[in-house]
Design an enzyme around this catalytic site. Structure first.
Site, PDB file in Angstrom:
ATOM      1  N   GLY A  84      37.634 -83.085  28.546  1.00 32.42           N
ATOM      2  CA  GLY A  84      38.529 -84.233  28.671  1.00 32.42           C
ATOM      3  C   GLY A  84      38.841 -84.493  30.128  1.00 32.42           C
ATOM      4  N   GLN A 102      43.276 -88.030  37.411  1.00 32.42           N
ATOM      5  CA  GLN A 102      42.535 -86.888  37.979  1.00 32.42           C
ATOM      6  C   GLN A 102      41.419 -87.339  38.916  1.00 32.42           C
ATOM      7  OE1 GLN A 102      42.041 -84.916  33.888  1.00 32.42           O
ATOM      8  NE2 GLN A 102      42.125 -83.167  35.251  1.00 32.42           N
ATOM      9  N   CYS A 129      42.200 -76.832  32.810  1.00 30.79           N
ATOM     10  CA  CYS A 129      42.244 -78.212  33.299  1.00 30.79           C
ATOM     11  C   CYS A 129      41.304 -78.321  34.496  1.00 30.79           C
ATOM     12  CB  CYS A 129      43.674 -78.550  33.716  1.00 30.79           C
ATOM     13  SG  CYS A 129      43.863 -80.227  34.354  1.00 30.79           S
ATOM     14  N   LEU A 130      40.546 -79.418  34.553  1.00 28.82           N
ATOM     15  CA  LEU A 130      39.599 -79.577  35.666  1.00 28.82           C
ATOM     16  C   LEU A 130      40.326 -79.722  37.007  1.00 28.82           C
ATOM     17  CD1 LEU A 130      36.905 -81.917  34.042  1.00 28.82           C
ATOM     18  CD2 LEU A 130      36.777 -79.452  34.436  1.00 28.82           C
ATOM     19  N   HIS A 177      46.804 -83.083  25.768  1.00 30.44           N
ATOM     20  CA  HIS A 177      46.711 -82.624  27.159  1.00 30.44           C
ATOM     21  C   HIS A 177      46.383 -83.817  28.080  1.00 30.44           C
ATOM     22  CE1 HIS A 177      45.014 -79.632  30.272  1.00 30.44           C
ATOM     23  NE2 HIS A 177      44.627 -80.816  30.717  1.00 30.44           N
ATOM     24  N   GLU A 178      45.434 -84.661  27.650  1.00 26.88           N
ATOM     25  CA  GLU A 178      45.017 -85.794  28.497  1.00 26.88           C
ATOM     26  C   GLU A 178      46.104 -86.865  28.576  1.00 26.88           C
ATOM     27  OE1 GLU A 178      42.648 -85.166  30.345  1.00 26.88           O
ATOM     28  OE2 GLU A 178      41.808 -83.515  29.193  1.00 26.88           O
ATOM     29  N   HIS A 198      48.645 -86.093  31.095  1.00 28.09           N
ATOM     30  CA  HIS A 198      48.251 -86.433  32.473  1.00 28.09           C
ATOM     31  C   HIS A 198      48.738 -87.844  32.848  1.00 28.09           C
ATOM     32  CE1 HIS A 198      45.793 -83.243  34.159  1.00 28.09           C
ATOM     33  NE2 HIS A 198      45.068 -83.132  33.058  1.00 28.09           N
TER      34      HIS A 198
HETATM   35 NI    NI Z   1      43.801 -81.525  32.492  1.00 30.98          NI
END
Ligand code: NI
Length: 173
Positions: A46, A51, A95-96, A137-138, A141
């Site tokens: 995701g 991000q 998380c990226l 989670h997304e 963000h």
């Molecule tokens: Ni994340």
């Protein structure tokens, strides 16, 4: 399509509430395509627009994990949680924007989400398992919230310090 740079925590852009998108323009579809390519390349399941530095309400995800199964790339514009289950699930999240750090986070096990799709149509679907965790989670963000915000302050500060160090090392390369 082109790869976008993924912003690493801490960064003020990851703490902002993102603005809704109005029309699904070609530019927005291009952004969604780039985000999917960036997510698959990472690899991740995701990615949210902030991000990659775009403060817009757009997330992409693909939580298909079975070996050899068809991809299911999803782009959700203006996603909104419309229902959550009472039952919860704990996942070891990552998380990226916070590379190589993982922690257990408890969230509703099932959620219903409404969003606008590629063609500008409003859609609604119920997610469970990894999909439910990922979509929550997304969407977090888009409201400037990271999974580490669910952790105890000490653990969160420890992870943040590691990220500050990582960014310093990367800047020197
Ligand atoms: Ni994340």
């Amino acid at each position: 399509m082109s790869l976008r740079n993924i912003i690493i925590h801490p960064d003020p852009r990851l703490k902002k509430v993102c603005a809704p998108v109005s029309d699904i323009t070609p530019d927005l579809r291009k952004l969604a395509d780039d985000m999917l390519e960036t997510m698959y390349d990472a690899p991740g399941i995701g990615l949210a627009a902030p991000q990659v530095g775009e403060l817009k309400r757009l997330i992409v995800m693909d939580c298909v994990k079975e070996e050899g199964a068809a991809l299911r790339p999803m782009a959700l514009f203006n996603p909104e949680v419309t229902w959550v289950s009472e039952e919860t699930n704990i996942y070891d999240e990552g998380c990226l924007s916070i590379p190589d750090q993982y922690a257990d986070v408890e969230r509703p096990a099932e959620v219903r989400v409404a969003w606008t799709d590629w063609d500008g149509n409003r859609r609604e679907e119920q997610f469970d398992g990894l999909w439910a965790t990922c979509v929550q989670h997304e969407i977090d963000h888009l409201n400037g919230k990271l999974f580490i915000d669910y952790l105890k302050p000490l653990r969160r500060q420890m992870i943040t310090r590691k990220m500050v160090k990582l960014k310093r090392e990367r800047a020197r390369m």
